[in-house]
Motif scaffolding. Structure first.
Motif, PDB file in Angstrom:
ATOM      1  N   TRP B 131     -90.184-100.458  37.322  1.00 50.95           N
ATOM      2  CA  TRP B 131     -88.873 -99.218  37.226  1.00 50.95           C
ATOM      3  C   TRP B 131     -88.526 -99.391  35.803  1.00 50.95           C
ATOM      4  CZ3 TRP B 131     -85.002 -99.175  41.332  1.00 50.95           C
ATOM      5  CH2 TRP B 131     -84.036 -97.939  41.546  1.00 50.95           C
ATOM      6  N   ALA B 132     -88.240-100.650  35.493  1.00 45.62           N
ATOM      7  CA  ALA B 132     -87.516-101.062  34.300  1.00 45.62           C
ATOM      8  C   ALA B 132     -88.342-100.545  33.045  1.00 45.62           C
ATOM      9  CB  ALA B 132     -87.081-102.435  33.974  1.00 45.62           C
ATOM     10  N   ARG B 134     -90.813 -98.431  32.926  1.00 48.46           N
ATOM     11  CA  ARG B 134     -90.660 -96.913  32.801  1.00 48.46           C
ATOM     12  C   ARG B 134     -89.773 -96.078  32.149  1.00 48.46           C
ATOM     13  NH1 ARG B 134     -89.038 -93.570  36.632  1.00 48.46           N
ATOM     14  NH2 ARG B 134     -89.572 -91.478  36.283  1.00 48.46           N
ATOM     15  N   SER B 135     -88.660 -96.876  32.342  1.00 50.19           N
ATOM     16  CA  SER B 135     -87.488 -96.200  31.574  1.00 50.19           C
ATOM     17  C   SER B 135     -87.506 -96.566  29.994  1.00 50.19           C
ATOM     18  CB  SER B 135     -86.157 -96.841  32.147  1.00 50.19           C
ATOM     19  OG  SER B 135     -86.360 -96.590  33.456  1.00 50.19           O
ATOM     20  N   GLU B 138     -85.271 -99.244  25.596  1.00 49.02           N
ATOM     21  CA  GLU B 138     -83.924 -99.160  25.485  1.00 49.02           C
ATOM     22  C   GLU B 138     -83.298 -99.643  26.634  1.00 49.02           C
ATOM     23  OE1 GLU B 138     -82.779 -95.693  22.608  1.00 49.02           O
ATOM     24  OE2 GLU B 138     -82.861 -94.916  24.638  1.00 49.02           O
ATOM     25  N   VAL B 139     -83.741 -99.141  27.863  1.00 47.82           N
ATOM     26  CA  VAL B 139     -83.123 -99.667  29.218  1.00 47.82           C
ATOM     27  C   VAL B 139     -83.208-101.069  29.497  1.00 47.82           C
ATOM     28  CG1 VAL B 139     -83.180 -99.342  31.771  1.00 47.82           C
ATOM     29  CG2 VAL B 139     -83.173 -97.208  29.903  1.00 47.82           C
ATOM     30  N   ARG B 142     -80.730-102.720  27.262  1.00 48.43           N
ATOM     31  CA  ARG B 142     -79.387-102.243  27.869  1.00 48.43           C
ATOM     32  C   ARG B 142     -78.954-103.336  29.189  1.00 48.43           C
ATOM     33  NH1 ARG B 142     -79.185 -96.100  28.183  1.00 48.43           N
ATOM     34  NH2 ARG B 142     -79.350 -95.722  25.862  1.00 48.43           N
ATOM     35  N   CYS B 143     -80.070-103.309  30.087  1.00 45.72           N
ATOM     36  CA  CYS B 143     -79.712-104.248  31.389  1.00 45.72           C
ATOM     37  C   CYS B 143     -79.787-105.601  30.708  1.00 45.72           C
ATOM     38  CB  CYS B 143     -80.995-103.987  32.159  1.00 45.72           C
ATOM     39  SG  CYS B 143     -81.012-102.445  32.919  1.00 45.72           S
TER      40      CYS B 143
END
Lengths: 388, 368, 530
Positions: B131-132, B134-135, B138-139, B142-143
């Motif tokens: 899921w991460a 796929r984003s 950048e995401v 950030r996480c």
């Protein structure tokens, strides 16, 4: 077409996730747990099998205030087996619930087990993920299982009671609580001998109480001897574990006793090697207050304080010497002298290690005690009716 | 053609590296068995050894701004040899993600969910990672910031809470480990937490200010090493000689916390730290593998590869070792050697060839 | 099964590719006004139908009453006294004083417009469409026989709620007024807060049947032009027949329609909206609702209350932190409880475990089922309390409290600690009104995760939520900023609320320039006594 592939993917992911979450493999409701608070390990003489006594809490009884009062809040049960794990699993024949060790408080070895060597018995308690290193280790002066049967006087669960008693030992420093982790550290060290508090049953019938008295000393993993209360405190002085306690000394004027309270204490062990001989310097620093006195002497004077301090130092010293004598006799390095030498002279150690058993009794130990009296409490002089 | 369109800032890169190295607190264990209470020294030497190689990675990335490892390989070795090397790297990243996933799975199965089949744990975890991934980077970046904060707070507070249980004498005598063991430990340390930063060859190109790459990377490495050092220090000071037989020292050390019987039983926090940092680590490997594969086969996006790659990683994880013992022993004895070409040899060779061939030719040259 | 799904999918696709030709608009004959009054009136009567509230008033005026005219208006939408005083009276009375008309043409109507009507807002129109639109929104139409133009006289006036206390987001200190249903009142409320020419309103009409006026409000020069452009673009995209509330608009312009989290904020209070405009956001006002939308929305906005800024910073910061805590509790508490009591009993301190185990004794349901039952029951109770009239609502809550609090426990259906947990959760969930809906759904998701995988499940859920939050955007702004991506300078208004004098720059996440809003050395510096 794109949507279709996407939906297919979504379905696969959903199926995978749902199939992996619906198991609930580890779910155990609280009522499916038999919460173990204490374990005692005995050895059956004839068969050589291990007898395991577990103490399980009955929470419902624990909650019932006053009223009923008939039911005990715990149940003890024993099972025999060839190995610890085997006999633990054997309990499934007796209980519907699974034994749960995460809240186990104490682990008591019987004298036979301690003499035989505890290594093979503690392995389970180190290896199983459900057990904790914070469990307190004790050695029973006789059978271990019986200790868990002693009805506590103030609390409802014997094991919890014993835990509290062990904790209270810091008030006298005549015994000490030993966590499995501390036991293990000593067991794994080069020479330092493991110690564990001793527990026994005193009294008869309904007067029975579990009593902590002194410490058991191990050589490797086998019981080597026992320390009495004075020797225990001597040991604790050396390893700097004295938390509190009372030292009674004779009053300097000779009539009466003075009780001195220990407030804080520390120690420093400094090994030195001179001409191939090991010389160990133990420096103990103690601070305390005047607790009570039965003589009429006035200690609110610097000179009197000084003499009291000297007597206190002498008392501490005698306790230390007592335990040194005992340790030499048992030839067990309970103080960790070996480790301190190793830490300071790692190069020389290899050669010393092999002969340590011969060296240890011969080590020259110099004990230096610095005792201080800080405060007198709420009154200065004793209440003396004759004095104007 | 650029598949990843996102960009990360230099502070995000710092924290990504920190989080990445923090993810190795679990794997430091492999060194405890070898170097015992000198492990903290090994952390330092491991760091020292990995710094030159980190410089190699940075030089490579800065020489070819905006190009990731696979693209660089293509440029330097030509389409065939380059693709071969890239394929090797992808396999390497894949096996690293599987290995890390395996450590995590073993940990969870030992301490958290002993009766759950490993496959269920792996599927759930890989799903979250994918899921991460796929984003996009950048995401993940950030996480990661939040995870690094959480990890640092937990590591710091457990350190403080364990101060009363620490014995500084546990560090004595210093440096008694035989040289052979010391080198072995250093090798493990350099190869596993620090050397694995080779994966940043796939991430660094997306830094928005490429000239900050060097300072960011070094700062990240340093902070990460400090965290590792804190953890090793805490574990050794608390557990002393028993550390050699305990399979999860961090976990056991934190289990000992007992402040007035109120602050106790905090081990769940260690599990949280392990999980979130491993999430970052595995996501980065997963991401690098995917991105590399997409570049290798000149795809437009790595989106369609996520699911198959996830299944591949899970299968690989299960196949990689039969038992924890096999896993741990390979991690300590075989793995460090397996990583040498990927982490140390190839990047250096690539940089050397680039120098010799005079690549990249002037800005705007034919390779752009 | 997959075959079935594929079949379904094909069906959906069919729907998608052959959408039924839906007529979103009432097509009007695009006709011009004619010279003939009678013809005009007939056309209008055809269009407007025979509704009784549409008034056609024909009259004669001018010199000796030679001119025929008619006004058309809708009763109830218009202000009768304005019509009487400003339109009919001047026409019928004053025009008699004028000389004989020379020619009835557009000049004449212009003359009437410029010299006779007392109304403020008069517009000259030629198309029937405009006339109908105007009439439906409360204007009065004046036809004059022989003129090709008509006059649209603004006479809106209908019963509406005045400016009252805002029902949501109540404050102890701070302005109490809330928006009302009337768009004009709302814009006026805003303009009264921001007396600057930068304050810009762009009006558009959305909804082919409702013809709802929608207003974009922003501060020119402060709001990012690309943001305004994006808002405009998204609003223009909306092609529907009805907009009844700003919620309709919200769902049409959201960034992530499938996300649990709303990426458009709403507020009922002019001071809140004004503050947001002053940070560089845009507001969308919709006629007929007191709820004003503001974009872009950040996640942390839900945790900021107007009163934070009116009270002193220490307490505001404490409350701010508590709000975050309350949100975490409201989302995670039942899940944590279930995870700890059924998976991780090792984390409970021993004495507490005994109490817990005693409470669980004899309860037939597993913890997760209890939590679900209680959770669902609470939601039902809440919903009942919200919709019912107040006196009945109280009765409901008493019954609920008795059933939840007492009976369930003493009957041995639910364990007592569970009741405490649900109660704490319930109270916490009311702390952040903006995220109550999200909280309720997340709570159930986490509960299920906790019930199946324990703490591991919760943590995976948290990571997933975080990934989702970090990947969301609201009108180009990262939704979870300033936390992820971390913008250190904006943290002054997240977990703590820095003193007003210290917040000298606007939030960077909204206003990319991070421009100065005040001088940076405004820390009060009273002269010392000596």
């Amino acid at each position: 077409m794109k949507n279709r592939v996407r939906l297919l993917k979504l379905t696969i992911i959903c199926v995978l996730i749902i199939s992996s979450t619906t198991g609930c493999w580890n779910r155990r409701e609280l009522d499916n747990l038999a919460i173990v608070t204490g374990i005692a390990i005995d050895k059956i003489k004839d068969s050589g099998k291990t007898q395991l006594t577990v103490q399980i809490v009955k929470p419902a009884e624990l909650k019932r205030e006053g009223g009923g009062g008939t039911g005990k809040a715990y149940v003890n049960n024993t099972n025999t087996g060839d190995t610890i794990f085997g006999s633990i699993r054997g309990f499934t024949h007796k209980f519907s619930q699974k034994l749960y060790f995460q809240h186990n408080q104490i682990l008591i070895f019987s004298l036979d087990i301690a003499k035989e060597g505890v290594q093979k018995y503690i392995d389970f308690f180190l290896r199983d993920p459900e057990t904790r290193l914070t469990v307190l280790v004790l050695v029973a002066k006789d059978k271990a299982g019986e200790i868990l049967d002693v009805e506590p006087q103030l609390q409802k669960i014997p094991a919890m009671d014993i835990t509290n008693i062990l904790e209270a030992q810091s008030a006298t420093s005549q015994s000490s609580q030993v966590k499995l982790e501390q036991f293990l550290t000593r067991l794994m060290s080069k020479t330092t001998a493991p110690i564990a508090p001793l527990i026994e049953i005193s009294g008869e019938g309904s007067e029975k109480v579990a009593l902590i008295s002194g410490m058991a000393v191990f050589k490797k993993d086998k019981l080597a001897g026992q320390l009495n209360a004075i020797e225990t405190r001597g040991l604790l002085w050396v390893i700097g574990e004295v938390k509190s306690g009372i030292i009674d000394v004779d009053s300097p004027d000779g009539n009466g006793k003075v009780s001195l309270e220990i407030v804080r204490a520390s120690s420093k062990i400094t090994p030195e090697i001179k001409d191939g001989k090991i010389h160990i310097k133990v420096k103990i620093t103690e601070e305390g207050n005047l607790g009570s006195q039965s003589s009429l002497e006035n200690y609110a004077l610097p000179r009197a304080v000084e003499s009291l301090e000297k007597m206190k130092a002498a008392a501490i010293r005698s306790e230390v010497l007592a335990v040194l004598k005992k340790a030499r006799k048992l030839n067990t390095d309970i103080f960790g002298f070996g480790d301190s030498v190793y830490k300071k002279y790692p190069k020389l150690w290899q050669e010393l290690e092999t002969r340590w058993d011969e060296i240890f009794p011969q080590i020259e130990v110099e004990v230096a005690v610095e005792a201080k009296l800080r405060r007198l409490g709420r009154i200065t002089e004793p209440a003396n009716p004759e004095k104007e | 053609m650029q598949i990843e369109k996102g960009q990360i800032s230099s502070s995000q890169l710092v924290l990504l590296i920190v989080g990445f190295i923090q993810g190795s607190t679990l794997t430091v264990t492999f060194s405890y068995g070898v170097t015992r209470h000198d492990t903290w020294l090994v952390v330092l030497t491991g760091l020292a050894i990995s710094i030159p190689f980190a410089l190699v990675y940075i030089a490579l990335v800065q020489k070819f701004p905006g190009k990731n490892l696979v693209q660089i390989n293509d440029l330097i070795y030509g389409p065939y040899l380059g693709k071969l090397f890239s394929a090797f790297y992808l396999l390497f990243f894949l096996s690293l993600s599987a290995a890390n996933l395996r450590y995590l799975g073993d940990f969870i199965l030992t301490y958290v969910l002993p009766e759950t089949p490993m496959i269920a744990v792996l599927i759930m975890f890989t799903f979250v990672c994918s899921w991460a991934v796929r984003s996009g980077i950048e995401v993940i970046a950030r996480c990661n910031i939040i995870f690094v904060v959480v990890t640092t707070v937990i590591v710091g507070s457990t350190f403080v809470l364990l101060l009363q249980d620490m014995k500084l004498t546990n560090f004595l005598p210093v440096f008694v480990t035989p040289l052979k063991d010391f080198i072995h430990g250093t090798h493990v340390m350099a190869a596993i937490p620090f050397g694995e930063t080779a994966v940043f060859l796939m991430v660094m190109p997306y830094l928005n200010k490429i000239k900050h790459a060097k300072s960011s990377f070094m700062l990240g490495l340093l902070i990460g090493a400090i965290t590792l050092l804190t953890v090793t220090f805490r574990d050794i000071a608390v557990l002393g000689n028993t550390i050699t037989i305990i399979s999860q020292p961090s976990f056991e050390a934190v289990r000992l916390i007992n402040i007035a019987k109120i602050i106790t039983r905090l081990e769940i926090f260690v599990a949280v730290v392990l999980l979130v940092t491993f999430f970052i680590k595995i996501s980065l490997f997963y991401y690098a593998t995917l991105l590399g594969t997409a570049h290798l086969f000149s795809l437009r996006s790595y989106g369609p590869l996520i699911l198959p790659m996830g299944i591949l990683i899970i299968s690989f994880t299960i196949l990689i070792a039969d038992s924890t013992m096999e896993q741990v022993s390979s991690a300590s004895n075989i793995w460090p050697f397996y990583t040498i070409p990927g982490e140390f040899l190839l990047p250096s060779l690539t940089l050397l060839v680039a120098k010799i061939r005079g690549l990249p030719e002037n800005q705007g040259g034919k390779f752009r | 099964m997959i075959g079935f799904i594929l079949k379904k999918l094909r069906f959906w696709q069919m729907l998608k590719f052959n959408p039924k030709k839906e007529d979103y608009t009432t097509k009007l004959p695009q006709s011009e006004i004619s010279h003939d009054l009678g013809k005009n009136l007939k056309i209008l009567k055809d269009i407007m139908g025979t509704s009784r509230d549409i008034i056609f008033r024909e009259f004669a005026f001018g010199h000796r009453g030679q001119v025929k005219g008619a006004i058309i208006f809708i009763d109830g939408l218009t202000d009768k006294s304005t019509i009487n005083q400003s339109i009919i009276k001047p026409l019928m009375f004053d025009s008699r004083l004028t000389g004989p008309e020379e020619k009835l043409d557009n000049d004449y109507i212009d003359l009437i417009k410029t010299t006779m009507l007392y109304a403020g807002d008069v517009e000259q129109v030629t198309s029937i469409n405009d006339i109908v639109d105007g009439c439906l929104s409360g204007d009065t139409i004046l036809f004059i026989n022989g003129c090709k133009d008509a006059l649209l006289i603004s006479t809106e006036g209908w019963e509406s709620r005045g400016v009252e206390d805002a029902k949501t987001d109540a404050v102890v200190r701070g302005p109490r007024e809330g928006f009302s249903e009337s768009l004009r009142t709302n814009t006026a409320l805003l303009r009264r807060k921001i007396k600057s020419t930068e304050f810009t309103l762009e009006t558009m009409v959305i909804g082919k049947r409702t013809k709802t006026s929608v207003c974009i409000a922003y501060l020119k020069g402060l709001a990012n032009p690309s943001l305004i452009e994006e808002v405009r673009r998204r609003l223009e995209r909306i092609n529907t027949d009805a907009i009844l509330e700003s919620g309709y608009i919200e769902q049409f312009i959201e960034d992530a329609p499938f996300s649990l989290f709303s990426t458009v904020a709403n507020s009922e209070k002019p001071d809140v909206v004004a503050a947001k405009l002053l940070e560089g956001r845009a507001a969308i006002l919709v006629d007929g609702t007191p709820f004003v939308l503001t974009v872009p929305m950040l996640f942390i906005e839900s945790f900021q209350s107007a009163e934070d800024y009116y009270s002193r910073p220490y307490f505001a910061s404490l409350i701010r932190t508590l709000r975050f805590l309350a949100f975490v509790i409201s989302v995670l508490n039942p899940a944590m409880y279930v995870a700890v009591s059924t998976f991780h009993q090792e984390l409970i301190p021993t004495p507490l475990l005994f109490t817990q185990a005693a409470a669980h004794e004899g309860i037939p349901f597993p913890a997760v089922v209890q939590a679900l039952i209680m959770g669902v029951f609470f939601e039902i109770l809440r919903e009942a309390g919200v919709r019912l009239p107040r006196p009945v609502g109280q009765a409901v809550s008493i019954v609920g409290a008795l059933v939840i609090g007492e009976a369930a426990v003493s009957a041995g259906v639910i364990e007592a600690p569970m009741v405490i947990m649900v109660a704490i959760t319930a109270v916490s969930s009311f702390v952040i009104p903006a995220q109550t809906d999200v909280g309720a759904i997340l709570r159930i998701i986490y509960l299920i995760l906790a019930g199946t995988m324990g703490g591991f499940g919760i943590l995976l859920g948290l990571i997933g939520t975080l990934i989702h939050l970090a990947s969301l955007r609201s009108f180009g702004t990262p939704y979870f900023s300033p936390l992820a991506p971390l913008t250190a300078r904006d943290l002054k208004d997240v977990f703590i609320r820095a003193p007003i004098w210290a917040m000298s720059t606007r939030p960077r996440t909204i206003d990319l320039k991070g421009s100065q809003r005040q001088k940076s050395n405004l820390k009060p510096d009273p002269p010392s006594d000596e």
